[in-house]
Write an enzyme that holds these catalytic residues in place. Sequence first.
Site, mmCIF file in Angstrom:
data_model
loop_
_atom_site.group_PDB
_atom_site.id
_atom_site.type_symbol
_atom_site.label_atom_id
_atom_site.label_comp_id
_atom_site.label_asym_id
_atom_site.label_seq_id
_atom_site.Cartn_x
_atom_site.Cartn_y
_atom_site.Cartn_z
ATOM 1 C CD GLU A 34 -1.434 0.137 3.654
ATOM 2 O OE1 GLU A 34 -1.993 -0.929 3.942
ATOM 3 O OE2 GLU A 34 -1.671 1.209 4.219
ATOM 4 C CB CYS B 74 4.043 -1.289 13.511
ATOM 5 S SG CYS B 74 4.097 -1.045 11.732
ATOM 6 C CB CYS C 143 3.156 7.559 2.703
ATOM 7 S SG CYS C 143 3.712 6.403 3.946
ATOM 8 C CB CYS D 174 7.411 -1.618 15.883
ATOM 9 S SG CYS D 174 9.056 -1.078 15.416
ATOM 10 C CB CYS E 262 1.004 2.563 8.630
ATOM 11 S SG CYS E 262 2.296 2.065 7.561
ATOM 12 C CB CYS F 71 7.927 -4.714 8.510
ATOM 13 S SG CYS F 71 9.280 -3.863 9.354
HETATM 14 N N1 SAH Z 1 10.290 1.088 9.436
HETATM 15 C C1 SAH Z 1 10.268 2.520 9.395
HETATM 16 C C2 SAH Z 1 9.033 3.068 8.673
HETATM 17 C C3 SAH Z 1 7.783 2.618 9.326
HETATM 18 S S1 SAH Z 1 6.318 3.504 9.462
HETATM 19 C C4 SAH Z 1 10.320 3.065 10.812
HETATM 20 O O1 SAH Z 1 10.246 2.296 11.752
HETATM 21 O O2 SAH Z 1 10.490 4.269 10.961
HETATM 22 C C5 SAH Z 1 6.571 5.165 9.808
HETATM 23 C C6 SAH Z 1 6.297 5.604 11.234
HETATM 24 O O3 SAH Z 1 5.012 5.235 11.729
HETATM 25 C C7 SAH Z 1 7.295 5.046 12.222
HETATM 26 O O4 SAH Z 1 7.699 6.067 13.087
HETATM 27 C C8 SAH Z 1 6.487 4.007 12.951
HETATM 28 O O5 SAH Z 1 7.050 3.706 14.201
HETATM 29 C C9 SAH Z 1 5.145 4.691 13.042
HETATM 30 N N2 SAH Z 1 4.004 3.809 13.292
HETATM 31 C C10 SAH Z 1 3.812 2.541 12.887
HETATM 32 N N3 SAH Z 1 2.629 2.074 13.309
HETATM 33 C C11 SAH Z 1 2.049 3.093 13.984
HETATM 34 C C12 SAH Z 1 0.804 3.234 14.666
HETATM 35 N N4 SAH Z 1 -0.059 2.248 14.743
HETATM 36 N N5 SAH Z 1 0.527 4.438 15.227
HETATM 37 C C13 SAH Z 1 1.425 5.454 15.159
HETATM 38 N N6 SAH Z 1 2.597 5.369 14.548
HETATM 39 C C14 SAH Z 1 2.925 4.203 13.966
#
Ligand code: SAH
Length: 349
Positions: free
Chosen positions: A93, A120, A106, A117, A334, A113
């Site tokens: 996406e 996420c 984006c 985390c 996301c 991934c």
């Molecule tokens: N792998 C990269 C890009 C991921 S997404 C990274 O970790 O930075 C981009 C941002 O969205 C990151 O800061 C991630 O931690 C955050 N993110 C992911 N899921 C989220 C959620 N459910 N709510 C808020 N932020 C989120």
Amino acid sequence: MSKLDILSYNLEQLEKLILDMGQSKFRAKQIFRWLHIDRATSFDDMTNLSKDLRKELDEKFEIKTLEIYDVLVSKIDGTRKYLFKLEDGDIIESVMMPYDHGNTVCVSSQAGCRMGCKFCASTINGLDRNLTVSEILGQSYAVERDIGDRVNHIVLMGSGEPLDNFDNVMQYIRVISDDNGNNLSKRNITLSTCGLVPQIKKLADIGFPVTLALSLHATDDETRKQIMPIAHKYSIKEVLDACDYLFSKTGRRVTFEYSLIAGVNDSFEHAKKLGQLFGMKNCHVNLIPINPVEERDFTQSNKQHIEEFRAILDQCHVKATVRREMGRDINGACGQLRNDTKSKLGGEA
Ligand code: SAH
């Protein structure tokens, strides 16, 4: 023999391939322009090349485009969420946000991934695979075709960890920013990472003037370990040192992302600690109200609390903004839309 994926080559590599075909070097520039400026989808479109050469190119190369599987459009602010179906059936996406300063896309760098985390959605089913250069590039190209307008900013903040797909992402940046082609300024590209220290240093040494967004989300290692497995590998100190190194090499201010999770990392003590960490630094903090994911047990801090958290950072002279929520009516967190679509597709199979 399978054909070569021509959109994955940078100009220098294409020049070599074209020379190897017995052609002169400037043909490569012409082809590169056709691909990245005119967005030709067939070699037959390349009318300033001889018919024989077009045929030869078609035998050797393939111009891959991404197929749009679905688009959701926000009635509130025009944000568009795209689902693309890849050649192997996987789904990725992208999101297009029409800001006043231009269209931002984006982009995903991996299908799934493996960083794990806890908050996420992209990481729930692990990593399927790295995206190829043309699959990363194809996302904003497909959006541009769809909206009939130019994309001015790219944020590598979709599914995946861009620095875990290092070589393809560096090549992608090289290709999309080449001034013989699409010519998107590297300064208009933001790369977000959970903090892979050796790769941040490698990125610094390459010296691309992109903006690094560092997903910090905690002010102490213990809290960070609870929500980000990568914190078991690298301490906050190591991550911040790598960011300092990048700043010293590129002069580009690092953005720190801090997703606020009620009761986990959002106390005023955490705000003060964040203030101490960054008070003296030339950086920017992005506060993101956590986007609750069904499978995960985290809730958003309330608006008032987030504002007070930000005010504490203000007192510590840390520049911080609360990220505006875009496309609220079409917003899954996301990676959520991808997961839902994949399980629906799985159900059909
Ligand atoms: N792998 C990269 C890009 C991921 S997404 C990274 O970790 O930075 C981009 C941002 O969205 C990151 O800061 C991630 O931690 C955050 N993110 C992911 N899921 C989220 C959620 N459910 N709510 C808020 N932020 C989120």
